[in-house]
Design a protein around this motif. Structure first.
Motif: not given
Ligand code: TRP
Length: 338
Positions: A46, A138, A153
């Motif tokens: 990511q 994930d 989120q």
């Molecule tokens: N998107 C989240 C952030 O930017 C990071 C993340 C990636 C995440 N995969 C996840 C958070 C799965 C919770 C579950 O902080």
């Protein structure tokens, strides 16, 4: 093994973690790691969606984030910490999920929209627009029930829930529909008092800051701008330092607000009290950090055994997914016979 419900959450490795991360999500993970079988993902794939031009930076930050986790009190005996790119089942699931999401849904995702604006993207890569699909993978690769995250989120968790419901309806019940868990302090203000605490805005106190740095940063924090002299009455409701007292000094918070309103405590003293509080709070983290810094090979072992455990869990999930989708050719003994 355990019949505990599962947590999955994590972070992009894009720098050191700060107090905002702690109150937004780390604190919940640490509290819940006894009760839940907890998986924490270091989401390097990511991170690539916005850093694909400098992948070497991500590698350094993977180690940094792992160290921050361990220092903060994530216990590697209880929690599985792993690196996203090392678990191929997540990539595999992402491809299957990509059929269950429309481009339209992704384009409406408010977090994607605000990040695209922040990075000034005129056009988006397929990987960036689609990262919520990868995030759904994930969360579900281990069939997680609960996802402790910050408020920003929520659109991604909602997207994950949509994908899961669609998958379960179409192919059969494989996944629990995961729920978000938001902390009580979902948004910690930055030292500038203007925006939420964030590395890129340069308004953060990092978990790895030393005592002196914490003192300097708090000294520069924005207070009530109307308050000029020490004995002027102040308004704690517009003061950043008071916002931190509420979170990190709950026992004294009410008394401090009262004294501020009366003008009987000055900003310098008020900042001094807060500095001590935050340093007390960070002290055990400093000790754990020093321990791991002395033995860096332990961090590597923790990550490798986390990856191994995550792969096993991912393989269990993929077996169920392949069976449900009827793409389990291995199990289909007669398939190649004719
Ligand atoms: N998107 C989240 C952030 O930017 C990071 C993340 C990636 C995440 N995969 C996840 C958070 C799965 C919770 C579950 O902080």
């Amino acid at each position: 093994m355990s019949k505990k419900k599962k947590i999955l959450t994590g972070d992009r490795p894009t720098g050191r973690l700060h107090l905002g991360h702690y109150v937004g999500s780390l604190e919940n993970r640490i509290k819940l790691q006894d009760e839940y079988d907890t998986f924490v993902i270091i989401a390097d794939v990511q991170a690539l969606t916005t850093n694909f031009e400098e992948p070497e930076k991500i590698k350094r930050d993977v180690r940094q984030v792992a160290l921050d986790y361990l220092a903060a009190g994530i216990d590697p005996e209880k929690t599985t910490i792993f690196i996203q790119s090392m678990v191929p089942q997540i990539a595999e699931l992402t491809v299957f999920y990509s059929m269950l999401v429309t481009v339209n849904q992704l384009e409406k995702n408010p977090t994607i929209k605000s990040e695209a604006a922040q990075y000034n993207y005129q056009e988006m890569t397929y990987g960036f627009l689609g990262y919520p699909v990868s995030q759904a993978a994930d969360i579900t690769f281990c069939r997680a029930h609960l996802v402790p995250v910050g408020e920003d989120q929520l659109p991604h968790i909602e997207q994950t829930r949509r994908i899961v419901r669609k998958f379960n309806n179409m192919y059969g019940e494989v996944f629990p529909v995961p729920e978000a868990k938001i902390s009580n302090v979902s948004r910690l203000v930055g030292l500038d008092g203007e925006a939420k605490m964030s590395k890129s805005l340069n308004n953060a106190i990092f978990l790895s800051d030393d005592e002196e740095t914490v003192g300097q940063k708090i000294n520069q924090a924005v207070t009530d701008p109307q308050r000029i002299r020490k004995d002027d009455p102040g308004n704690p409701d517009v003061c950043t330092v008071y916002a931190y007292h509420k979170v990190f000094n709950p026992e004294e918070e009410a008394g401090i607000a009262e004294q501020c309103r009366k003008g009987t405590i000055g900003c310098v003293d008020c900042k001094g009290i807060l500095t001590d509080k935050i340093n007390d709070f960070l002290e055990p983290m400093r000790e754990r950090r020093a321990y791991y810094l002395e033995k860096p090979e332990i961090i590597k072992e923790i990550l490798y055994s986390g990856v191994e455990r995550a792969r096993k869990e991912g393989e269990k999930t993929m077996a169920k997914v392949r069976e449900a989708m009827e793409i389990d050719y291995d199990a289909d003994k007669g398939f190649l016979a004719r």
